[in-house]
Motif scaffolding. Structure first.
Motif, PDB file in Angstrom:
ATOM      1  N   THR A   1       4.842 -14.184 -11.415  1.00 24.73           N
ATOM      2  CA  THR A   1       4.407 -14.560 -10.065  1.00 24.73           C
ATOM      3  C   THR A   1       4.133 -13.334  -9.211  1.00 24.73           C
ATOM      4  O   THR A   1       3.148 -13.298  -8.464  1.00 24.73           O
ATOM      5  CB  THR A   1       5.467 -15.451  -9.402  1.00 24.73           C
ATOM      6  N   LEU A   2       4.990 -12.325  -9.300  1.00 18.48           N
ATOM      7  CA  LEU A   2       4.765 -11.093  -8.532  1.00 18.48           C
ATOM      8  C   LEU A   2       3.404 -10.499  -8.868  1.00 18.48           C
ATOM      9  O   LEU A   2       2.646 -10.097  -7.978  1.00 18.48           O
ATOM     10  CB  LEU A   2       5.871 -10.086  -8.824  1.00 18.48           C
ATOM     11  N   ALA A   3       3.080 -10.440 -10.152  1.00 19.13           N
ATOM     12  CA  ALA A   3       1.786  -9.892 -10.554  1.00 19.13           C
ATOM     13  C   ALA A   3       0.640 -10.762 -10.058  1.00 19.13           C
ATOM     14  O   ALA A   3      -0.394 -10.248  -9.603  1.00 19.13           O
ATOM     15  CB  ALA A   3       1.728  -9.765 -12.072  1.00 19.13           C
ATOM     16  N   GLU A   4       0.806 -12.071 -10.117  1.00 17.81           N
ATOM     17  CA  GLU A   4      -0.270 -12.958  -9.671  1.00 17.81           C
ATOM     18  C   GLU A   4      -0.477 -12.850  -8.164  1.00 17.81           C
ATOM     19  O   GLU A   4      -1.621 -12.828  -7.690  1.00 17.81           O
ATOM     20  CB  GLU A   4       0.025 -14.404 -10.072  1.00 17.81           C
ATOM     21  N   VAL A   5       0.607 -12.786  -7.413  1.00 19.28           N
ATOM     22  CA  VAL A   5       0.488 -12.588  -5.967  1.00 19.28           C
ATOM     23  C   VAL A   5      -0.265 -11.296  -5.668  1.00 19.28           C
ATOM     24  O   VAL A   5      -1.161 -11.251  -4.818  1.00 19.28           O
ATOM     25  CB  VAL A   5       1.891 -12.567  -5.307  1.00 19.28           C
ATOM     26  N   THR A   6       0.088 -10.227  -6.378  1.00 21.48           N
ATOM     27  CA  THR A   6      -0.566  -8.935  -6.165  1.00 21.48           C
ATOM     28  C   THR A   6      -2.053  -9.011  -6.492  1.00 21.48           C
ATOM     29  O   THR A   6      -2.889  -8.472  -5.759  1.00 21.48           O
ATOM     30  CB  THR A   6       0.110  -7.854  -7.028  1.00 21.48           C
ATOM     31  N   ALA A   7      -2.398  -9.671  -7.583  1.00 24.19           N
ATOM     32  CA  ALA A   7      -3.813  -9.809  -7.957  1.00 24.19           C
ATOM     33  C   ALA A   7      -4.579 -10.632  -6.926  1.00 24.19           C
ATOM     34  O   ALA A   7      -5.729 -10.306  -6.597  1.00 24.19           O
ATOM     35  CB  ALA A   7      -3.927 -10.451  -9.338  1.00 24.19           C
ATOM     36  N   ILE A   8      -3.961 -11.665  -6.419  1.00 24.41           N
ATOM     37  CA  ILE A   8      -4.616 -12.509  -5.417  1.00 24.41           C
ATOM     38  C   ILE A   8      -4.953 -11.693  -4.165  1.00 24.41           C
ATOM     39  O   ILE A   8      -6.074 -11.746  -3.646  1.00 24.41           O
ATOM     40  CB  ILE A   8      -3.719 -13.711  -5.051  1.00 24.41           C
TER      41      ILE A   8
ATOM     42  N   PRO B   1       1.997  -2.634  -0.688  1.00 27.53           N
ATOM     43  CA  PRO B   1       3.409  -2.951  -0.936  1.00 27.53           C
ATOM     44  C   PRO B   1       3.899  -2.604  -2.331  1.00 27.53           C
ATOM     45  O   PRO B   1       5.048  -2.903  -2.664  1.00 27.53           O
ATOM     46  CB  PRO B   1       3.461  -4.466  -0.714  1.00 27.53           C
ATOM     47  N   GLN B   2       3.074  -1.954  -3.163  1.00 28.12           N
ATOM     48  CA  GLN B   2       3.495  -1.672  -4.536  1.00 28.12           C
ATOM     49  C   GLN B   2       4.800  -0.883  -4.569  1.00 28.12           C
ATOM     50  O   GLN B   2       5.737  -1.206  -5.304  1.00 28.12           O
ATOM     51  CB  GLN B   2       2.383  -0.913  -5.281  1.00 28.12           C
ATOM     52  N   ASN B   3       4.882   0.163  -3.765  1.00 32.09           N
ATOM     53  CA  ASN B   3       6.102   0.976  -3.769  1.00 32.09           C
ATOM     54  C   ASN B   3       7.245   0.317  -3.004  1.00 32.09           C
ATOM     55  O   ASN B   3       8.407   0.693  -3.186  1.00 32.09           O
ATOM     56  CB  ASN B   3       5.799   2.369  -3.212  1.00 32.09           C
TER      57      ASN B   3
ATOM     58  N   ALA C   1       6.993  -1.288 -11.806  1.00 31.27           N
ATOM     59  CA  ALA C   1       5.982  -0.580 -11.032  1.00 31.27           C
ATOM     60  C   ALA C   1       4.615  -0.680 -11.696  1.00 31.27           C
ATOM     61  O   ALA C   1       3.590  -0.891 -11.032  1.00 31.27           O
ATOM     62  CB  ALA C   1       6.379   0.888 -10.869  1.00 31.27           C
ATOM     63  N   GLN C   2       4.600  -0.558 -13.015  1.00 34.76           N
ATOM     64  CA  GLN C   2       3.345  -0.537 -13.741  1.00 34.76           C
ATOM     65  C   GLN C   2       2.648  -1.890 -13.784  1.00 34.76           C
ATOM     66  O   GLN C   2       1.423  -1.961 -13.750  1.00 34.76           O
ATOM     67  CB  GLN C   2       3.591  -0.033 -15.164  1.00 34.76           C
ATOM     68  N   ILE C   3       3.398  -2.982 -13.850  1.00 35.98           N
ATOM     69  CA  ILE C   3       2.735  -4.278 -13.891  1.00 35.98           C
ATOM     70  C   ILE C   3       2.064  -4.584 -12.554  1.00 35.98           C
ATOM     71  O   ILE C   3       1.017  -5.245 -12.505  1.00 35.98           O
ATOM     72  CB  ILE C   3       3.709  -5.416 -14.295  1.00 35.98           C
ATOM     73  N   ILE C   4       2.625  -4.070 -11.481  1.00 31.90           N
ATOM     74  CA  ILE C   4       1.972  -4.243 -10.186  1.00 31.90           C
ATOM     75  C   ILE C   4       0.666  -3.464 -10.160  1.00 31.90           C
ATOM     76  O   ILE C   4      -0.366  -3.955  -9.674  1.00 31.90           O
ATOM     77  CB  ILE C   4       2.906  -3.817  -9.038  1.00 31.90           C
ATOM     78  N   HIS C   5       0.661  -2.253 -10.696  1.00 27.92           N
ATOM     79  CA  HIS C   5      -0.583  -1.491 -10.784  1.00 27.92           C
ATOM     80  C   HIS C   5      -1.634  -2.245 -11.601  1.00 27.92           C
ATOM     81  O   HIS C   5      -2.815  -2.284 -11.248  1.00 27.92           O
ATOM     82  CB  HIS C   5      -0.320  -0.121 -11.413  1.00 27.92           C
ATOM     83  N   ALA C   6      -1.216  -2.837 -12.714  1.00 28.50           N
ATOM     84  CA  ALA C   6      -2.152  -3.606 -13.533  1.00 28.50           C
ATOM     85  C   ALA C   6      -2.737  -4.765 -12.737  1.00 28.50           C
ATOM     86  O   ALA C   6      -3.944  -5.055 -12.818  1.00 28.50           O
ATOM     87  CB  ALA C   6      -1.449  -4.118 -14.790  1.00 28.50           C
ATOM     88  N   ALA C   7      -1.906  -5.427 -11.956  1.00 23.30           N
ATOM     89  CA  ALA C   7      -2.369  -6.567 -11.172  1.00 23.30           C
ATOM     90  C   ALA C   7      -3.337  -6.139 -10.072  1.00 23.30           C
ATOM     91  O   ALA C   7      -4.284  -6.875  -9.746  1.00 23.30           O
ATOM     92  CB  ALA C   7      -1.168  -7.291 -10.565  1.00 23.30           C
TER      93      ALA C   7
END
Length: 405
Positions: free
Chosen positions: A78-85, A97-99, A245-251
């Motif tokens: 969900t965190l990754a999907e929110v970030t991608a959205i 907000p990644q960091n 941290a890295q999965i957020i970057h991917a998103a």
């Protein structure tokens, strides 16, 4: 920018999100609004202060706070999907907000019970954590020179300078990577308004223009002992901090690529002309254009699936952080980062190839997608992620460093 102007943004208590479904619903609603002026903010380099106020007050900045501390404790999927959205609407807003999430993960893994109680409450109240992690002029990206020394009066003192400080310009707190006399890297969570802290808005990258990724100087900044925790101990077992941290970057990259594809689809449908040899009336009926859109859509869908898969594997490692689980999560996230990097860059380039010369007109600002993807994907070299993945499968070697923060 004066701290006083920033500090007033968190004067209200933020909403509390209590489920994964609610987090996604809120993200979609915000993204629809954020997309409206994303191009203008990029063109004018207009700092997104009102948007960040809405973003952090929405409760989305507190969704990774564990349930036992009052948060939703959402899945990494969900965190990754929110970030991608959010990144699909505005790549800069997606990255800011990644960091913040990174700091909350350091807190979960390395923080004391008291530190978790205090800082999770701050996050749930809507306060923002920026970062002062990276430095220029060091031998490698992981080297730190910013010093943490004992204060005779108690606590610590910080001296040094940082760059690529995404979000620090907008934050109430600046988590700062330091190194002590013992060589151990520690994270000091520094109040933005502490005497001796200077935040400079000097980010001049051609992409991700309004992330506030500039300079922070620390001159004899006092920080209490209770606001300092271990960041990187070579003797410690592997943990989920870097994969998170890295999965957020991917998103972020995924969302940028999805935005480029969407703009390309709209432009070809509404404005592009078919090539002379296609023998069709509409560009959208050109068989070679259709084929290329199919190819790009498949790559982005595959990237989305890899991000979701990485999130599920990271959820396992978060719940049970054995070395094997952490290694599997790091590799899954590295795989996702390779494909999101390639797909986002391809989408930014294919937009112009398929839409045609009209799409390059400056007032359309469609180049922002490629600029954002190219800038953000330079965070870590994908070539080393491919090596880590290959070594894992071919030689059964657990990954070492497959990314920074």
């Amino acid at each position: 920018m004066p701290y006083e102007k920033i500090s007033t943004l968190a004067s209200r208590r933020a909403a509390i999100i209590d489920s994964d479904a609610q987090a996604l619903e809120v993200a979609r609603a915000l993204a629809e609004d954020f997309a409206q002026e994303a191009s203008q903010r990029d063109r004018e380099r207009r700092l997104p202060l009102p948007e960040l106020e809405r973003y952090s007050q929405s409760g989305l900045w507190g969704i990774t706070v564990p349930r036992e501390h009052g948060g939703a404790g959402v899945s990494r999927v969900t965190l990754a999907e929110v970030t991608a959205i959010i990144s699909r609407a505005d790549g800069s807003l997606g990255q800011i907000p990644q960091n913040h999430y990174y700091a909350l993960e350091v807190l979960r893994v390395n923080g004391t019970a008291d530190q978790q109680r205090r800082f999770y409450a701050r996050a749930l109240a809507g306060e923002r954590f920026g970062n002062a992690l990276a430095e220029t002029g060091t031998r490698t990206a992981s080297e730190r020179r910013t010093s943490l020394t004992a204060d005779r009066q108690g606590g610590w003192r910080i001296n040094g300078s940082k760059f690529y400080c995404t979000g620090a310009l907008y934050a109430q707190w600046i988590p700062t990577a330091t190194v002590g006399p013992d060589g151990i890297q520690r994270l000091a969570i520094v109040r933005r308004d502490s005497p001796g802290v200077e935040v400079i808005d000097d980010w001049s990258g051609f992409g991700q223009r309004v992330t506030g990724s500039g300079t922070v100087h620390f001159k004899d900044v006092a920080v209490p002992d209770e606001d300092v925790m271990v960041l990187a101990d070579p003797a410690a077992a592997p943990n989920t901090i870097k994969p998170l941290a890295q999965i957020i970057h991917a998103a972020i990259d995924l969302g940028i690529g999805q935005a480029a594809l969407q703009d390309a689809l709209v432009f070809v449908r509404e404005r592009s002309r078919p090539w002379i040899d296609a023998g069709v009336e509409r560009a959208a009926d050109d068989p070679l254009t259709i084929s290329e859109f199919g190819r790009l859509s498949i790559r982005l869908e595959a990237a989305r699936a890899l991000v979701a898969r990485a999130g599920r594997i990271l959820d396992v490692a978060t719940a049970d952080g054995t070395p094997a689980h952490v290694a599997a999560a790091a590799i899954a996230v590295a795989e996702a980062r390779v494909l999101t990097t390639e797909a986002s860059l391809a989408a930014g380039t294919k937009l112009f190839e398929l839409a045609g010369t009209q799409s390059t007109l400056d007032h359309l600002n469609l180049d922002r997608h490629w600029r954002n993807a190219r800038t953000h994907t330079l965070h870590d070299p994908v070539r080393w992620k491919r090596h880590a993945v290959g070594n894992y499968y071919l030689n059964d070697i657990a990954p070492g460093r497959v990314g920074t923060t």
